[in-house]
Design an enzyme around this catalytic site. Structure first.
Site, PDB file in Angstrom:
ATOM      1  N   SER A 105       0.809  -1.448   0.041  1.00 26.77           N
ATOM      2  CA  SER A 105       0.211   0.003  -0.120  1.00 26.77           C
ATOM      3  C   SER A 105       0.837   1.431  -0.039  1.00 26.77           C
ATOM      4  O   SER A 105       1.995   1.193   0.315  1.00 26.77           O
ATOM      5  CB  SER A 105      -0.885   0.089   1.053  1.00 26.77           C
ATOM      6  OG  SER A 105      -0.345   0.160   2.409  1.00 26.77           O
ATOM      7  N   GLY A 137       5.724  -2.222   1.437  1.00 23.47           N
ATOM      8  CA  GLY A 137       5.750  -3.573   0.876  1.00 23.47           C
ATOM      9  C   GLY A 137       6.850  -3.385  -0.105  1.00 23.47           C
ATOM     10  O   GLY A 137       7.598  -2.597  -0.247  1.00 23.47           O
ATOM     11  N   SER A 138       6.459  -4.276  -1.059  1.00 23.97           N
ATOM     12  CA  SER A 138       7.362  -4.405  -2.406  1.00 23.97           C
ATOM     13  C   SER A 138       7.498  -3.215  -3.256  1.00 23.97           C
ATOM     14  O   SER A 138       8.471  -3.110  -3.698  1.00 23.97           O
ATOM     15  CB  SER A 138       6.924  -5.727  -3.330  1.00 23.97           C
ATOM     16  OG  SER A 138       5.646  -5.373  -3.902  1.00 23.97           O
ATOM     17  N   ALA A 139       6.655  -2.314  -3.142  1.00 22.08           N
ATOM     18  CA  ALA A 139       6.719  -0.987  -3.773  1.00 22.08           C
ATOM     19  C   ALA A 139       7.624  -0.376  -3.096  1.00 22.08           C
ATOM     20  O   ALA A 139       8.449   0.592  -3.876  1.00 22.08           O
ATOM     21  CB  ALA A 139       5.184  -0.552  -3.667  1.00 22.08           C
ATOM     22  N   THR A 149      -0.665   0.570  -6.771  1.00 24.41           N
ATOM     23  CA  THR A 149      -0.885  -0.209  -5.218  1.00 24.41           C
ATOM     24  C   THR A 149      -2.453   0.236  -4.725  1.00 24.41           C
ATOM     25  O   THR A 149      -3.140   0.728  -5.679  1.00 24.41           O
ATOM     26  CB  THR A 149       0.150   0.258  -4.304  1.00 24.41           C
ATOM     27  OG1 THR A 149      -0.039  -0.369  -3.033  1.00 24.41           O
ATOM     28  CG2 THR A 149       0.150   1.737  -4.015  1.00 24.41           C
ATOM     29  N   TYR A 150      -2.575   0.514  -3.425  1.00 20.64           N
ATOM     30  CA  TYR A 150      -3.864   1.113  -3.284  1.00 20.64           C
ATOM     31  C   TYR A 150      -3.430   2.100  -1.890  1.00 20.64           C
ATOM     32  O   TYR A 150      -2.515   2.039  -1.137  1.00 20.64           O
ATOM     33  CB  TYR A 150      -4.560   0.202  -2.604  1.00 20.64           C
ATOM     34  CG  TYR A 150      -4.163  -1.160  -1.611  1.00 20.64           C
ATOM     35  CD1 TYR A 150      -4.581  -0.667  -0.188  1.00 20.64           C
ATOM     36  CD2 TYR A 150      -3.301  -1.806  -1.914  1.00 20.64           C
ATOM     37  CE1 TYR A 150      -4.072  -1.433   0.733  1.00 20.64           C
ATOM     38  CE2 TYR A 150      -3.137  -2.718  -0.793  1.00 20.64           C
ATOM     39  CZ  TYR A 150      -3.193  -2.547   0.638  1.00 20.64           C
ATOM     40  OH  TYR A 150      -2.648  -3.281   1.575  1.00 20.64           O
TER      41      TYR A 150
END
Length: 126
Positions: A25, A73-75, A57-58
Protein backbone atom coordinates in the site's frame (compact mmCIF):
# COMPACT_ATOMS: atom_id res chain seq x y z
CA UNK A 1 -19.58 3.59 -23.63
CA UNK A 2 -17.36 4.46 -20.68
CA UNK A 3 -14.09 6.35 -20.74
CA UNK A 4 -11.30 6.14 -18.21
CA UNK A 5 -10.51 9.64 -16.94
CA UNK A 6 -8.13 11.09 -14.39
CA UNK A 7 -10.15 11.45 -11.17
CA UNK A 8 -7.56 12.48 -8.59
CA UNK A 9 -3.95 13.59 -8.55
CA UNK A 10 -1.47 14.58 -5.85
CA UNK A 11 1.37 16.24 -7.74
CA UNK A 12 5.05 16.16 -6.69
CA UNK A 13 4.55 14.71 -3.22
CA UNK A 14 7.72 13.88 -1.27
CA UNK A 15 8.12 10.30 -0.08
CA UNK A 16 8.59 10.44 3.70
CA UNK A 17 8.84 6.70 4.46
CA UNK A 18 9.56 3.42 2.67
CA UNK A 19 8.47 0.38 4.69
CA UNK A 20 9.52 -2.80 2.90
CA UNK A 21 8.15 -5.17 5.55
CA UNK A 22 4.76 -3.47 5.82
CA UNK A 23 1.81 -5.16 4.12
CA UNK A 24 1.63 -3.35 0.74
CA UNK A 25 0.00 0.00 0.00
CA UNK A 26 0.77 3.69 0.13
CA UNK A 27 -0.06 5.59 3.32
CA UNK A 28 -1.19 9.13 2.54
CA UNK A 29 -1.93 11.96 4.97
CA UNK A 30 -5.70 12.01 5.44
CA UNK A 31 -5.79 15.74 4.57
CA UNK A 32 -4.31 14.92 1.16
CA UNK A 33 -6.70 12.00 0.65
CA UNK A 34 -9.66 14.30 1.31
CA UNK A 35 -8.34 17.13 -0.87
CA UNK A 36 -7.76 14.76 -3.80
CA UNK A 37 -11.02 12.84 -3.30
CA UNK A 38 -9.14 9.58 -2.74
CA UNK A 39 -10.68 6.85 -0.63
CA UNK A 40 -9.05 4.36 1.66
CA UNK A 41 -8.24 1.14 -0.25
CA UNK A 42 -8.70 2.91 -3.59
CA UNK A 43 -6.34 1.85 -6.37
CA UNK A 44 -3.64 4.44 -7.04
CA UNK A 45 -0.97 4.74 -9.69
CA UNK A 46 2.35 6.08 -8.43
CA UNK A 47 4.84 7.64 -10.81
CA UNK A 48 8.28 8.31 -9.37
CA UNK A 49 9.69 11.51 -10.86
CA UNK A 50 13.23 10.75 -9.64
CA UNK A 51 13.73 7.31 -11.18
CA UNK A 52 10.89 6.86 -13.69
CA UNK A 53 9.32 3.89 -11.87
CA UNK A 54 5.56 3.50 -12.32
CA UNK A 55 3.51 1.12 -10.20
CA UNK A 56 0.02 0.46 -8.91
CA UNK A 57 -0.98 -0.08 -5.29
CA UNK A 58 -3.79 1.13 -3.02
CA UNK A 59 -4.17 4.05 -0.65
CA UNK A 60 -4.40 3.78 3.12
CA UNK A 61 -4.81 6.57 5.65
CA UNK A 62 -1.88 8.18 7.39
CA UNK A 63 -2.48 10.44 10.36
CA UNK A 64 -4.25 13.68 9.46
CA UNK A 65 -1.80 16.57 9.31
CA UNK A 66 1.26 14.28 9.38
CA UNK A 67 2.19 15.04 5.73
CA UNK A 68 3.18 11.35 5.42
CA UNK A 69 3.60 9.66 2.05
CA UNK A 70 4.80 6.13 2.84
CA UNK A 71 5.47 3.63 0.07
CA UNK A 72 5.05 0.18 1.60
CA UNK A 73 5.62 -3.48 0.86
CA UNK A 74 7.35 -4.54 -2.33
CA UNK A 75 6.70 -1.09 -3.83
CA UNK A 76 9.18 0.30 -1.29
CA UNK A 77 11.88 -1.02 -3.65
CA UNK A 78 10.65 1.47 -6.27
CA UNK A 79 11.04 4.64 -4.20
CA UNK A 80 13.36 6.23 -1.67
CA UNK A 81 12.72 8.76 1.06
CA UNK A 82 12.87 12.19 -0.56
CA UNK A 83 11.77 11.04 -4.01
CA UNK A 84 9.07 13.12 -5.68
CA UNK A 85 6.02 11.18 -6.82
CA UNK A 86 2.74 11.76 -8.59
CA UNK A 87 -0.16 9.82 -7.09
CA UNK A 88 -3.14 9.40 -9.42
CA UNK A 89 -6.46 7.58 -9.57
CA UNK A 90 -8.83 7.10 -12.47
CA UNK A 91 -12.58 6.67 -12.86
CA UNK A 92 -14.82 5.03 -15.43
CA UNK A 93 -17.13 7.81 -16.63
CA UNK A 94 -20.07 7.29 -18.97
CA UNK A 95 -19.49 9.30 -22.13
CA UNK A 96 -22.56 11.49 -21.53
CA UNK A 97 -20.83 12.85 -18.39
CA UNK A 98 -17.32 13.23 -19.81
CA UNK A 99 -17.70 16.89 -20.87
CA UNK A 100 -18.65 18.00 -17.36
CA UNK A 101 -16.28 15.75 -15.45
CA UNK A 102 -13.53 17.52 -13.48
CA UNK A 103 -10.67 15.85 -11.62
CA UNK A 104 -9.38 16.90 -8.19
CA UNK A 105 -5.79 18.07 -8.66
CA UNK A 106 -3.73 18.76 -5.55
CA UNK A 107 -0.32 20.40 -5.75
CA UNK A 108 1.94 20.18 -2.73
CA UNK A 109 5.16 21.87 -1.63
CA UNK A 110 8.35 19.92 -0.75
CA UNK A 111 6.93 19.30 2.76
CA UNK A 112 3.65 17.88 1.40
CA UNK A 113 1.65 20.93 2.41
CA UNK A 114 -1.16 21.78 0.00
CA UNK A 115 -0.22 24.84 -2.01
CA UNK A 116 -2.89 24.72 -4.72
CA UNK A 117 -6.03 22.82 -5.68
CA UNK A 118 -7.45 22.84 -9.21
CA UNK A 119 -9.84 20.94 -11.43
CA UNK A 120 -8.25 21.69 -14.79
CA UNK A 121 -4.87 21.17 -16.41
CA UNK A 122 -3.63 24.13 -18.47
CA UNK A 123 -3.14 23.64 -22.19
CA UNK A 124 0.49 22.76 -22.88
CA UNK A 125 2.17 25.36 -25.05
CA UNK A 126 5.32 24.90 -27.19
Amino acid sequence: MFRTLLKSKIHRASVTHCELNYEGSCAIDEDLLDAANLGENEQVHIWNINNGERFITYAIRAERGSRIISVNGSAARRAAVGDLVIIAAFAQVHEEYVAGFRPKLVFVDPDNRIKEERSTIPVQMP
